[in-house]
Design a protein around this motif. Sequence first.
Motif, PDB file in Angstrom:
ATOM      1  N   GLY A  64      30.824  24.010  22.888  1.00 36.70           N
ATOM      2  CA  GLY A  64      31.095  22.743  22.209  1.00 36.70           C
ATOM      3  C   GLY A  64      29.942  22.305  21.326  1.00 36.70           C
ATOM      4  N   ASP A  65      28.730  22.611  21.740  1.00 36.98           N
ATOM      5  CA  ASP A  65      27.553  22.257  20.950  1.00 36.98           C
ATOM      6  C   ASP A  65      27.488  23.087  19.666  1.00 36.98           C
ATOM      7  OD1 ASP A  65      26.898  20.611  23.139  1.00 36.98           O
ATOM      8  OD2 ASP A  65      25.883  22.282  24.120  1.00 36.98           O
ATOM      9  N   CYS A  66      27.833  24.367  19.775  1.00 33.11           N
ATOM     10  CA  CYS A  66      27.850  25.216  18.586  1.00 33.11           C
ATOM     11  C   CYS A  66      29.000  24.830  17.655  1.00 33.11           C
ATOM     12  CB  CYS A  66      27.952  26.679  18.989  1.00 33.11           C
ATOM     13  SG  CYS A  66      26.456  27.284  19.810  1.00 33.11           S
ATOM     14  N   LEU A  67      30.111  24.380  18.231  1.00 34.39           N
ATOM     15  CA  LEU A  67      31.200  23.837  17.420  1.00 34.39           C
ATOM     16  C   LEU A  67      30.692  22.668  16.584  1.00 34.39           C
ATOM     17  CD1 LEU A  67      34.220  23.366  16.667  1.00 34.39           C
ATOM     18  CD2 LEU A  67      34.430  22.075  18.808  1.00 34.39           C
ATOM     19  N   ALA A  68      29.987  21.738  17.207  1.00 27.51           N
ATOM     20  CA  ALA A  68      29.437  20.585  16.489  1.00 27.51           C
ATOM     21  C   ALA A  68      28.460  21.023  15.411  1.00 27.51           C
ATOM     22  CB  ALA A  68      28.751  19.636  17.469  1.00 27.51           C
ATOM     23  N   SER A  86      17.811  23.553  26.958  1.00 31.70           N
ATOM     24  CA  SER A  86      19.243  23.348  26.804  1.00 31.70           C
ATOM     25  C   SER A  86      19.560  21.857  26.855  1.00 31.70           C
ATOM     26  CB  SER A  86      20.001  24.135  27.886  1.00 31.70           C
ATOM     27  OG  SER A  86      21.383  24.142  27.651  1.00 31.70           O
ATOM     28  N   GLY A  87      20.795  21.524  27.259  1.00 31.36           N
ATOM     29  CA  GLY A  87      21.303  20.172  27.093  1.00 31.36           C
ATOM     30  C   GLY A  87      21.915  20.073  25.701  1.00 31.36           C
ATOM     31  N   GLN A  93      17.084  24.643  31.573  1.00 30.62           N
ATOM     32  CA  GLN A  93      18.279  25.272  32.139  1.00 30.62           C
ATOM     33  C   GLN A  93      17.963  26.587  32.828  1.00 30.62           C
ATOM     34  OE1 GLN A  93      21.381  23.758  31.407  1.00 30.62           O
ATOM     35  NE2 GLN A  93      22.619  25.184  32.578  1.00 30.62           N
ATOM     36  N   GLN A  94      18.485  26.735  34.046  1.00 30.37           N
ATOM     37  CA  GLN A  94      18.441  28.009  34.754  1.00 30.37           C
ATOM     38  C   GLN A  94      19.836  28.626  34.720  1.00 30.37           C
ATOM     39  OE1 GLN A  94      17.886  27.934  39.051  1.00 30.37           O
ATOM     40  NE2 GLN A  94      16.707  29.833  38.967  1.00 30.37           N
ATOM     41  N   ASN A 149      20.843  22.221  22.340  1.00 26.81           N
ATOM     42  CA  ASN A 149      21.759  23.296  21.947  1.00 26.81           C
ATOM     43  C   ASN A 149      22.229  23.114  20.498  1.00 26.81           C
ATOM     44  OD1 ASN A 149      21.602  24.492  24.465  1.00 26.81           O
ATOM     45  ND2 ASN A 149      23.502  23.587  25.211  1.00 26.81           N
ATOM     46  N   VAL A 150      22.656  21.906  20.154  1.00 28.54           N
ATOM     47  CA  VAL A 150      23.097  21.652  18.775  1.00 28.54           C
ATOM     48  C   VAL A 150      21.948  21.886  17.805  1.00 28.54           C
ATOM     49  CG1 VAL A 150      23.980  19.927  17.155  1.00 28.54           C
ATOM     50  CG2 VAL A 150      24.888  20.020  19.476  1.00 28.54           C
TER      51      VAL A 150
END
Length: 307
Positions: free
Chosen positions: A250-254, A36-37, A12-13, A41-42
Amino acid sequence: MIVTAGLSPAWQQILTFRSFELGHVNRAKSAHWCASGKVLNVGLALHRLCGHSRVLCVTDDGPAGTAMQAEYERQSVPTHWIKTQAVTRVCTTLLDEHTEQTTELVENAPSLNNDDLERFCEAFALETREATVVVLTGSLPSGVPSDFYRRLIESTSAAVIMDARGPELSEALRAKPFLVKPNVSELSKTVRRPLENEEQIWDAMRELQSQGAVSVVVSRGEEPMLAVFRDQRFVVHPATESVVNPIGCGDCLAAGIAWQLSRGSEFPALLKYGSAAAAANLQQLLPARIDVARVEELSHRVQVEQI
């Protein structure tokens, strides 16, 4: 043990601009690169939150894939990489400080061959033998069968959190995942109709439950999050924070939900901690590099209302 698995990582940039004008030359104020992705991230957020997790992901030995692996090694995240010939995608986030708008330039995940998928499935069976929670996240690359996630869910006894949309989510529901967490746009694409008000969102969430999901969590940007667990409905009022970069929330939520689920917490506590992890991410430039103390602090400000 929590296992996070997915097929669509990214290098990720992130470019920040004092202001950004479409169709003009724009000079970035700063530029940053990171792994990332959704799957990465999760995985990184979980590693920071609990340290009892592993990541299963594909990669290659090209420049982007090598850089992605090197950063994960620096972060000391336990990872099982499945090496492929598919070139790791590069995605770009544009942050306009003047308008506070975020623009994403997303490259689709590269196609994988049958051998790649077979080795991934074998590794999934190995990694999830002692897992209590599994997070399956990210879009499926072109050519991957839409029932791929469903077959993974059917192969594990762990509670599964599913973050996907459309045909792959519809297929996965048949395997009865514990929780699915689309945003409103993803939910709309899954049920294949517009969702223009809150009651229509609730109806769509119940539809996913009728197809197999035990619980459904729907994020709505700045609006309160909605959740259903069995026959209970919840509205989650987040801790209000200034926005630096919304990518990865959303990834941190998961990740927050998965961590609390692995601890045996009650459903409202899952929502509270997940929302706090998302809020902590919102204040950071790089996605999923959250601080546990900050998440704990924010969790006391999240309000979960049962209705």
